[in-house]
Scaffold this active site. Structure first.
Site, PDB file in Angstrom:
ATOM      1  CE1 TYR A 196     -10.367   2.460   0.601  1.00  0.00           C
ATOM      2  CE2 TYR A 196     -10.751   1.568  -1.590  1.00  0.00           C
ATOM      3  CZ  TYR A 196     -10.609   1.385  -0.231  1.00  0.00           C
ATOM      4  OH  TYR A 196     -10.705   0.130   0.301  1.00  0.00           O
ATOM      5  CG  HIS A 225      -4.184   5.824   2.771  1.00  0.00           C
ATOM      6  ND1 HIS A 225      -2.965   6.139   3.321  1.00  0.00           N
ATOM      7  CD2 HIS A 225      -4.147   4.483   2.565  1.00  0.00           C
ATOM      8  CE1 HIS A 225      -2.238   5.036   3.440  1.00  0.00           C
ATOM      9  NE2 HIS A 225      -2.934   4.020   2.985  1.00  0.00           N
ATOM     10  CG  ASN A 268      -1.554  -3.809  -0.077  1.00  0.00           C
ATOM     11  OD1 ASN A 268      -1.992  -3.586  -1.203  1.00  0.00           O
ATOM     12  ND2 ASN A 268      -2.058  -4.730   0.717  1.00  0.00           N
ATOM     13  CG  ASP A 271      -1.211   8.908   3.561  1.00  0.00           C
ATOM     14  OD1 ASP A 271      -1.558   8.434   4.650  1.00  0.00           O
ATOM     15  OD2 ASP A 271      -0.939   8.187   2.583  1.00  0.00           O
ATOM     16  CG  ASN A 298       0.644  -0.983   4.703  1.00  0.00           C
ATOM     17  OD1 ASN A 298       1.568  -1.311   5.447  1.00  0.00           O
ATOM     18  ND2 ASN A 298      -0.611  -1.100   5.043  1.00  0.00           N
TER      19      ASN A 298
END
Length: 188
Positions: free
Chosen positions: A16, A21, A67, A92, A113
Site C-alpha cells: 500500500y 489511499h 476502516n 485522500d 471509510n
C-alpha cells in the site's frame, strides 16, 4: 506547551506504500524526512514527535487499517489529553483534483471509510480534516483499484511540491490556527 495530534490515514504494508489511499502516511513521512524525525511503533500505530515554536505535534500513522482508524485516534487523544480542535486528520479525496488542498473544521465522511470510523468512534463530525485531492480519473466500477493504485508518472513528478505544501498546512494549523490555515491554503 500546546499539543496537537496530526493523523495521516493509510494502510500498513509495503503493497500500500505508494497508493493514492495512503497520502496521509506519505505526508507525515515527508514531514518526518524534512525534520529528521523517525517513527516508532506504539500502541495502535507509528508515532513521532515534532516540536515547532513551543508546540508539540504528535504525528500518528494508525496501524489499524483504514476502516478502524478511529480506534487509534481516540486512544491517542485520550492518552495525550488532546482536544478535538487540536486534531488534524489527513486523508485522500476523490472529489478534488490531484493535489488540491481542502481543510475543513467539520463535515461528513464523504464516503471515506477512515473518516466514517473516526466519526463513529468520536461520535462527532466536528474535528478538523485536511483532504488531499487524488482526482477521480477512473472508469465506472474501478474506484477501489484506482484508490489502491499507485500514482501515475505525471502525479509522481508533481507530488514532491504538493507534499511540501502539505507540510506547510500542518505547520500553519499548529502555529496560526484552523481559520487562518483554511484561508491561506484552501483550493491551492
Amino acid at each position: 506547551m500546546k499539543k496537537f495530534l496530526i493523523v495521516g490515514l493509510g494502510n500498513i504494508g509495503a503493497e500500500y506504500a505508494n497508493t493514492r489511499h495512503n497520502i496521509g502516511f506519505k505526508v507525515l513521512d515527508h514531514l518526518a524526512r524534512k525534520e529528521s524525525l523517525s517513527f516508532e511503533t506504539v500502541k495502535l500505530g507509528s508515532l513521532t514527535e515534532y516540536r515547532i515554536k513551543g508546540r508539540t505535534l504528535l504525528l500518528l500513522k494508525p496501524n489499524t487499517y483504514m476502516n478502524l482508524s478511529g480506534k487509534a485516534v481516540q486512544y491517542w487523544m485520550g492518552k495525550e489529553k488532546i482536544a478535538k480542535e487540536n486534531v488534524l486528520v489527513i486523508t485522500d479525496d476523490l472529489n478534488l483534483s490531484f493535489g488540491t488542498i481542502r481543510i475543513k473544521a467539520k463535515g461528513s465522511d464523504g464516503g471515506h471509510n477512515g473518516l466514517k470510523n473516526i466519526q463513529l468512534i468520536l461520535n462527532s463530525v466536528e474535528y478538523p480534516r485536511f483532504r488531499f485531492g487524488i482526482s477521480d480519473q477512473f472508469k465506472k466500477g474501478q474506484q477501489v483499484d484506482y484508490v489502491l493504485g499507485e500514482w501515475s508518472e505525471e502525479e509522481k513528478a508533481k507530488l514532491p511540491e504538493r507534499l511540501d505544501m502539505a507540510v506547510e498546512v500542518i505547520q500553519s494549523f499548529a502555529l496560526s490556527g484552523l481559520a487562518n490555515t483554511m484561508n491561506t491554503f484552501n483550493g491551492k
